[in-house]
Scaffold this motif. Structure first.
Motif, PDB file in Angstrom:
ATOM      1  N   GLU A 107      50.334  15.768   9.465  1.00 11.80           N
ATOM      2  CA  GLU A 107      50.808  14.534   9.288  1.00 11.80           C
ATOM      3  C   GLU A 107      50.965  13.589  10.362  1.00 11.80           C
ATOM      4  O   GLU A 107      50.700  12.416  10.525  1.00 11.80           O
ATOM      5  N   PHE A 166      48.795  10.106  11.308  1.00 10.89           N
ATOM      6  CA  PHE A 166      49.499   8.990  11.824  1.00 10.89           C
ATOM      7  C   PHE A 166      48.796   8.362  13.162  1.00 10.89           C
ATOM      8  O   PHE A 166      48.811   7.211  13.393  1.00 10.89           O
ATOM      9  N   GLU A 191      47.227   4.652  13.493  1.00 12.30           N
ATOM     10  CA  GLU A 191      47.832   3.734  14.472  1.00 12.30           C
ATOM     11  C   GLU A 191      46.784   3.356  15.577  1.00 12.30           C
ATOM     12  O   GLU A 191      46.738   2.203  15.725  1.00 12.30           O
ATOM     13  N   THR A 199      57.658   9.900  17.219  1.00  8.59           N
ATOM     14  CA  THR A 199      56.839   8.978  17.260  1.00  8.59           C
ATOM     15  C   THR A 199      56.999   7.670  17.834  1.00  8.59           C
ATOM     16  O   THR A 199      56.132   7.023  18.207  1.00  8.59           O
TER      17      THR A 199
END
Length: 130
Positions: free
Chosen positions: A93, A97, A101, A125
């Motif tokens: 996951e 991400f 990004e 994060t």
């Protein structure tokens, strides 16, 4: 503490006219605030939205409470407001991400770099984005 933040804003800077303020967990104890404290906080935050010289970062674990939805209202132009939620991603996951990004920022990481970043910032994060 709101009074300290207000004092910080009103004190002129020696180096630049722009300032950055950070409020952490300002809403976590809001149920204990009096009605006048809630109104004062709301008025203060509304006034700061229009400021060109002060950037206010609000760090919370959840969305603003009832009465403070204007902080994430989609009708407010993005130039005046930015709401960014940082999920606690891990494993695949987090790698997805990172790739997403990076792509949005025009960055192309090698697979090894993505794994390195995911291992280094697992569960952080917000730190990764900064």
């Amino acid at each position: 503490e709101l009074s300290r933040l207000k004092e910080f804003i009103s004190t002129p800077s020696l180096f630049t006219k722009e300032k950055l303020g950070v409020l952490e967990n300002v809403f976590s104890g809001i149920s204990d605030y009096s009605i006048s404290q809630r109104k004062g906080l709301k008025k203060f935050l509304e006034n700061q939205l229009a400021s060109q010289d002060f950037i206010l970062l609000i760090s919370e674990n959840s969305k603003p409470p009832v009465g403070f939805e204007f902080l994430i209202d989609k009708k407010i132009p993005a130039s005046e407001l930015k709401f960014q939620k940082f999920e606690a991603f891990n494993g695949e996951e987090l790698r997805v991400f990172i790739k997403k990004e990076a792509k949005e920022r025009g960055i192309n990481f090698t697979p090894e770099a993505v794994v390195f970043l995911a291992d280094s910032f697992s569960g952080d994060t917000r730190g990764l984005i900064n």
